[in-house]
Design an enzyme around this catalytic site. Structure first.
Site, PDB file in Angstrom:
ATOM      1  N   GLY A   1       0.842  -1.193   0.000  1.00 18.06           N
ATOM      2  CA  GLY A   1       0.000   0.000   0.000  1.00 18.06           C
ATOM      3  C   GLY A   1       0.872   1.236   0.000  1.00 18.06           C
ATOM      4  N   LYS A   2       0.297   2.363  -0.243  1.00 14.75           N
ATOM      5  CA  LYS A   2       1.046   3.631  -0.156  1.00 14.75           C
ATOM      6  C   LYS A   2       0.034   4.760  -0.027  1.00 14.75           C
ATOM      7  CE  LYS A   2       5.445   4.853  -0.457  1.00 14.75           C
ATOM      8  NZ  LYS A   2       6.587   4.028  -0.023  1.00 14.75           N
ATOM      9  N   GLY A   3       0.456   5.870   0.584  1.00 15.03           N
ATOM     10  CA  GLY A   3      -0.481   6.984   0.730  1.00 15.03           C
ATOM     11  C   GLY A   3       0.254   8.299   0.745  1.00 15.03           C
TER      12      GLY A   3
END
Ligand code: NAD
Length: 409
Positions: free
Chosen positions: A101-103
């Site tokens: 994931g990444k944000g």
């Protein structure tokens, strides 16, 4: 080249070797969930500002999703998507029980006060708290965020779900962070290099290194390579570069950077333009700053024989073709810089067990993980007769595919 295009091209090359069909390929490159939230910040002076927060959850077939949160004015969904996917492949290459994931938030953290950053972080957490968690998606620091940001997330998350330090990693030690996390990515680079050089009958001390970026990753890599007898001949940061063909005194450079916040002006080396770093005379080039810096044009200028990728996606696929033709061995990001996420995994394990390790154990376990991953990666490169980046994608893809198949549609 856009980050997503670069990642997808790398992925497609490996997919052909592994022999997966188009539908499966599309399924694997498409994120599981993309979250976009509007954030309204009351500035310290009472005015309002709005930002957009993103969280891309790419794949969870092998476990909870894992990846950083970036605060940067140029955070854009395309790059967040690519980085989320890279996390899926990275955790699979080193065989951690995670997905990717990444944000990020498209803000400039240097222009916000600590109080503003805290309010923004709490609001972001409030808006995504239902979609993250120790068994769902575990954020961590990235560019523009740090242990303090993680502390605010843990605290805000606790208001909804109770005290669960495993919801994020990269926390302050006092709140359940792991010893050795700070050095982890640099140390992982050292172990990756050690493995590759060993196979070539060489050691860390045999080579000269040029390092782009002197932040967390670059400075730890420089320090650890130097301690093992490697000669650091050039270093750059956003302000410029310095070189010394006889070897830079790294502890002295670190002291200089602590006092002056830049490598430029360091008296133990001569100045050179930052852009010249990639083409510097050296044996091992360590990009440890930005993505996309090694293109087919800059690749043509590189004089190193090895590239040790500290940054995420520093090289694009066109550059890889040039590097391959030149016989340069690339230790790809999804293996070489996995030390950070590996020690993040150790932090999460310690949080769940509420049993904390000393730094020697963290280091020994990290070395074990990096060495096992190297053995797997080397075997994949032999099996598919391909360069290490393609092998890393192929290895990761097979692991993700197997987990996906076992779980069923
Ligand atoms: P950081 O913010 O601590 O340091 C970045 C460094 O790059 C600074 O020295 C900065 O001056 C320099 N820099 C910025 N622009 C530059 C330019 N144009 N030319 C030369 N230098 C420039 O960041 P970091 O945590 O060290 O991360 C560096 C890279 O490594 C990023 O790509 C990041 O995604 C990746 N990475 C970091 C970790 C980690 O644990 N920190 C883990 C895996 C990958």
């Amino acid at each position: 080249m856009k980050a997503t295009e670069a990642t997808n091209r790398n992925f497609a090359r490996a997919a052909r070797l592994v022999g997966i069909d188009e539908t499966t390929e599309r399924q694997l490159v498409t994120p599981y969930r993309e979250i976009k939230v509007e954030l309204t910040l009351v500035r310290d002076d009472g005015s309002l500002a709005t930002y957009t927060g993103f969280r891309v959850q790419h794949d969870n077939s092998r476990g909870p999703m894992k990846g950083g949160i970036r605060y940067h004015p140029e955070v854009d969904p395309d790059e967040v998507n690519a980085l989320a996917s890279l996390m899926t492949w990275k955790t699979a290459v080193v065989n951690l029980p995670y997905g990717g994931g990444k944000g990020g938030i498209n803000c400039d953290p240097r222009r916000l006060s600590a109080a503003e950053l805290q309010r923004l972080t709490r609001q972001f957490t409030e808006k995504i708290h239902d979609c993250i968690g120790p068994q769902v998606d575990i954020p961590a620091p990235d560019m523009g965020t740090n242990a303090q940001t993680m502390a605010w997330i843990v605290d805000e998350y606790a208001k909804f779900h109770g005290w669960q330090p495993g919801v994020v990693t990269g926390k302050p030690i006092e709140l359940g962070g792991s010893l050795g996390r700070d050095a982890a990515t640099g140390r992982g680079l050292l172990f990756a290099a050690e493995c590759a050089f060993e196979d070539a009958g060489r050691t860390i001390a045999d080579f000269r290194y040029a390092i782009q970026g002197f932040g967390n990753v670059g400075s730890w890599a420089a320090r650890l390579l130097h301690e093992r007898g490697g000669k650091i001949v050039a270093v750059s940061d956003v302000d410029g570069a310095v070189r010394n063909p006889d070897g830079i005194d790294v502890p002295a450079l670190q002291a200089w950077v602590k006092a002056h916040r830049t490598v430029t002006g360091f008296p133990g080396a001569e100045a050179m333009p930052g852009e010249a770093l990639l083409a510097t005379e050296c044996d091992v080039l360590v990009p440890a700053a930005l993505g996309g810096v090694i293109t087919k044009h800059t690749a043509a200028e590189i004089r190193a024989r090895w590239i040790l990728e500290g940054a995420n996606h520093p090289s694009d696929p066109d550059a890889d073709e040039v590097l391959e033709k030149k016989g340069i061995t690339v230790l790809p990001d999804i293996y070489a810089n996995a030390g950070g996420v590996t020690v993040s995994y150790f932090e999460w394990v310690q949080n769940i067990q509420q049993f904390y390790w000393d730094e020697d154990k963290v280091e020994a376990e990290l070395r074990r993980v990096m060495r096992k991953a190297w053995a797997d990666l080397r075997a994949a490169a032999r099996q598919y007769a391909c360069p290490l980046r393609t092998a890393a994608f192929a290895l990761a893809m097979s692991r993700v595919l197997r987990a996906t198949a076992l779980r069923g549609v």
